[in-house]
Design a protein around this motif. Sequence first.
Motif, PDB file in Angstrom:
ATOM      1  N   PRO A 140      -3.716   5.871   7.951  1.00 16.56           N
ATOM      2  CA  PRO A 140      -4.637   4.910   8.578  1.00 16.56           C
ATOM      3  C   PRO A 140      -4.185   3.462   8.431  1.00 16.56           C
ATOM      4  N   LEU A 141      -4.149   2.740   9.562  1.00 16.25           N
ATOM      5  CA  LEU A 141      -3.587   1.392   9.615  1.00 16.25           C
ATOM      6  C   LEU A 141      -4.641   0.306   9.825  1.00 16.25           C
ATOM      7  N   ASP A 142      -5.921   0.639   9.654  1.00 16.45           N
ATOM      8  CA  ASP A 142      -6.997  -0.357   9.803  1.00 16.45           C
ATOM      9  C   ASP A 142      -6.849  -1.097  11.130  1.00 16.45           C
ATOM     10  N   LEU A 143      -6.859  -0.359  12.211  1.00 12.70           N
ATOM     11  CA  LEU A 143      -6.555  -0.916  13.522  1.00 12.70           C
ATOM     12  C   LEU A 143      -7.579  -1.936  14.007  1.00 12.70           C
ATOM     13  N   ASP A 144      -8.750  -1.963  13.414  1.00 11.73           N
ATOM     14  CA  ASP A 144      -9.791  -2.896  13.873  1.00 11.73           C
ATOM     15  C   ASP A 144      -9.680  -4.265  13.209  1.00 11.73           C
ATOM     16  N   ASN A 145      -8.724  -4.462  12.318  1.00 15.04           N
ATOM     17  CA  ASN A 145      -8.533  -5.763  11.660  1.00 15.04           C
ATOM     18  C   ASN A 145      -7.276  -6.452  12.191  1.00 15.04           C
ATOM     19  N   GLU A 175      -2.175   9.300  16.715  1.00 20.64           N
ATOM     20  CA  GLU A 175      -1.520  10.277  15.840  1.00 20.64           C
ATOM     21  C   GLU A 175      -0.984   9.617  14.573  1.00 20.64           C
ATOM     22  N   VAL A 176      -0.345   8.460  14.733  1.00 23.29           N
ATOM     23  CA  VAL A 176       0.185   7.746  13.574  1.00 23.29           C
ATOM     24  C   VAL A 176      -0.953   7.314  12.660  1.00 23.29           C
ATOM     25  N   ARG A 215       0.827  -1.208   0.000  1.00 23.98           N
ATOM     26  CA  ARG A 215       0.000   0.000   0.000  1.00 23.98           C
ATOM     27  C   ARG A 215       0.861   1.257   0.000  1.00 23.98           C
ATOM     28  N   GLY A 216       2.157   1.070  -0.060  1.00 25.45           N
ATOM     29  CA  GLY A 216       3.047   2.211  -0.236  1.00 25.45           C
ATOM     30  C   GLY A 216       3.522   2.830   1.064  1.00 25.45           C
ATOM     31  N   ARG A 217       4.074   4.029   0.932  1.00 23.75           N
ATOM     32  CA  ARG A 217       4.616   4.780   2.056  1.00 23.75           C
ATOM     33  C   ARG A 217       3.879   6.111   2.178  1.00 23.75           C
ATOM     34  N   LEU A 218       3.899   6.688   3.351  1.00 29.43           N
ATOM     35  CA  LEU A 218       3.213   7.962   3.556  1.00 29.43           C
ATOM     36  C   LEU A 218       3.765   9.021   2.605  1.00 29.43           C
ATOM     37  N   HIS A 219       5.077   9.050   2.438  1.00 26.58           N
ATOM     38  CA  HIS A 219       5.724   9.995   1.534  1.00 26.58           C
ATOM     39  C   HIS A 219       6.233   9.240   0.310  1.00 26.58           C
ATOM     40  N   VAL A 220       5.791   9.648  -0.850  1.00 25.74           N
ATOM     41  CA  VAL A 220       6.178   8.977  -2.091  1.00 25.74           C
ATOM     42  C   VAL A 220       7.664   9.207  -2.343  1.00 25.74           C
ATOM     43  N   GLU A 221       8.353   8.118  -2.663  1.00 23.63           N
ATOM     44  CA  GLU A 221       9.782   8.195  -2.957  1.00 23.63           C
ATOM     45  C   GLU A 221       9.978   7.906  -4.443  1.00 23.63           C
ATOM     46  N   PRO A 222      10.524   8.857  -5.189  1.00 19.37           N
ATOM     47  CA  PRO A 222      10.741   8.619  -6.620  1.00 19.37           C
ATOM     48  C   PRO A 222      11.581   7.375  -6.858  1.00 19.37           C
ATOM     49  N   GLY A 223      11.161   6.563  -7.808  1.00 17.05           N
ATOM     50  CA  GLY A 223      11.858   5.307  -8.076  1.00 17.05           C
ATOM     51  C   GLY A 223      13.304   5.482  -8.455  1.00 17.05           C
ATOM     52  N   GLY A 224      13.642   6.613  -9.081  1.00 19.51           N
ATOM     53  CA  GLY A 224      15.011   6.855  -9.500  1.00 19.51           C
ATOM     54  C   GLY A 224      15.992   6.999  -8.361  1.00 19.51           C
ATOM     55  N   GLU A 225      15.474   7.195  -7.132  1.00 15.58           N
ATOM     56  CA  GLU A 225      16.360   7.375  -5.987  1.00 15.58           C
ATOM     57  C   GLU A 225      16.505   6.096  -5.167  1.00 15.58           C
ATOM     58  N   LEU A 277       4.341  -0.692   9.236  1.00 14.92           N
ATOM     59  CA  LEU A 277       3.723   0.042  10.339  1.00 14.92           C
ATOM     60  C   LEU A 277       2.491  -0.684  10.859  1.00 14.92           C
ATOM     61  N   GLU A 278       1.699  -1.241   9.948  1.00 17.49           N
ATOM     62  CA  GLU A 278       0.509  -2.001  10.364  1.00 17.49           C
ATOM     63  C   GLU A 278       0.900  -3.182  11.229  1.00 17.49           C
ATOM     64  N   GLY A 279       1.943  -3.897  10.810  1.00 20.77           N
ATOM     65  CA  GLY A 279       2.362  -5.080  11.547  1.00 20.77           C
ATOM     66  C   GLY A 279       2.847  -4.753  12.939  1.00 20.77           C
ATOM     67  N   LEU A 280       3.570  -3.652  13.090  1.00 20.95           N
ATOM     68  CA  LEU A 280       4.047  -3.245  14.406  1.00 20.95           C
ATOM     69  C   LEU A 280       2.900  -2.758  15.286  1.00 20.95           C
ATOM     70  N   ALA A 281       1.961  -2.057  14.695  1.00 23.23           N
ATOM     71  CA  ALA A 281       0.832  -1.538  15.469  1.00 23.23           C
ATOM     72  C   ALA A 281      -0.074  -2.653  15.977  1.00 23.23           C
ATOM     73  N   LYS A 282      -0.222  -3.720  15.180  1.00 24.19           N
ATOM     74  CA  LYS A 282      -1.236  -4.741  15.485  1.00 24.19           C
ATOM     75  C   LYS A 282      -0.650  -6.133  15.649  1.00 24.19           C
ATOM     76  N   HIS A 283       0.641  -6.261  15.979  1.00 28.17           N
ATOM     77  CA  HIS A 283       1.215  -7.612  16.004  1.00 28.17           C
ATOM     78  C   HIS A 283       0.563  -8.498  17.065  1.00 28.17           C
ATOM     79  N   ASN A 284      -0.068  -7.872  18.062  1.00 24.54           N
ATOM     80  CA  ASN A 284      -0.803  -8.662  19.049  1.00 24.54           C
ATOM     81  C   ASN A 284      -2.300  -8.699  18.771  1.00 24.54           C
TER      82      ASN A 284
END
Length: 392
Positions: free
Chosen positions: A184-189, A178-179, A20-30, A159-166
């Motif tokens: 949005p990390l779909d915290l209810d799933n 805040e994160v 699903r990507g990153r919050l800040h888009v990183e150009p592929g050339g970099e 980030l989703e995995g760290l937020a919801k690993h339990n």
Amino acid sequence: MAPAMPHMLAPYAADPARSRGRLHVEPGGETRGPRDAFQRDRDRIIHSIAFRRLRHKTQVFVAPGGDHFRVRLTHSLEVAQIGRTMARALALNEDLTEALCLAHDFGHPPFGHSGEEALSAAMADAGGFDHNAHTLRILTHLESPYPRWQGLNLSWEMLEGLAKHNGPVAAPGWALREVDAAFPLDLDNWPSLEAQIAAVSDDIAYDNHDIDDGLRAGLIDLDEVLELPLIAPGWATARARYPDLDRTRLVPELIREQIGRMVNDVLEETRRRIVESGVASVDEVRAAGRPLAGFSPQIEAEEKEFTRFMYARLYHHPAQLAAGEKAHRVIAALAEAYRADPALMPEDWRLRLPEDQPARARHIADFIAGMTDRYAIARYREIIGPIDLGAA
């Protein structure tokens, strides 16, 4: 150059090509080097300051004096080894699993749970403190080596995995809110299977390696450990394999046997649940409504009994409680001192100190939470006075 081809992934594995990507888009050339999204996540974790700090943070023993006791860093490496092994066996994404394992303890303050209790109490008027949410705060806000954004800009799946690993988070605290508001990390799933495997790998690692450290410190009795249902089969196997070997030399073999037994149990049980659930994609894993990775009912029951034993004999041992009380005092006193006089903080932290509450208190807590055990002890002695936490 394209990323190297990984082993064949199961249809329910996390696929970096479909991230699903990153919050800040990183150009592929970099992009530096032939790495996919999750490989870059793992590398950013390994190169981070927060990862390096783990080598001087408490795992079980506060500021251990012995070189052979585990600390957060060595524990995280052991978790990653177990997690990567299981991910490969289940045809999951090894790189995402490894990255989650390596980063899962970033948010712990100095002195483990004693330090967290003290910091949470000190932060009561500013929303409290939670180490798991603080892991996300470090990765998205505090650790900022890049010129164009705050944080490490990790993938959504990381980030989703760290937020919801339990599991799903029904009532996130302020830091996780805040994160989640920003990305949005779909915290209810439920999270991916990679995150679920990372969580159970953590259990396997500390269950077994805490035996080793507890015996080394002389705080638990081998005879009592060997009577536990979780441990007895592994001991019987080790003893049958090496009947003439001294008991103390058999302990490492017992640990290896136990890790293997628990890993094999998780693999068998997880495969059973996957088939039973019929999941065919990572989104279906998230929507399954229950964990798909875990111990069988028998091993789960034995593991809970083992955990109760370890709390009674090791984690709540009088020597551990005494050290924990002193550690609690260190963190509580530092929090009080810095809030009363922020000028005591290093210049770079002092210059970024917010004017308003609760941001001001949270900034001070960020500074304290990032301390290693030895740095916290040094600052306590500098600001407040002598203290001796003892050494295992």
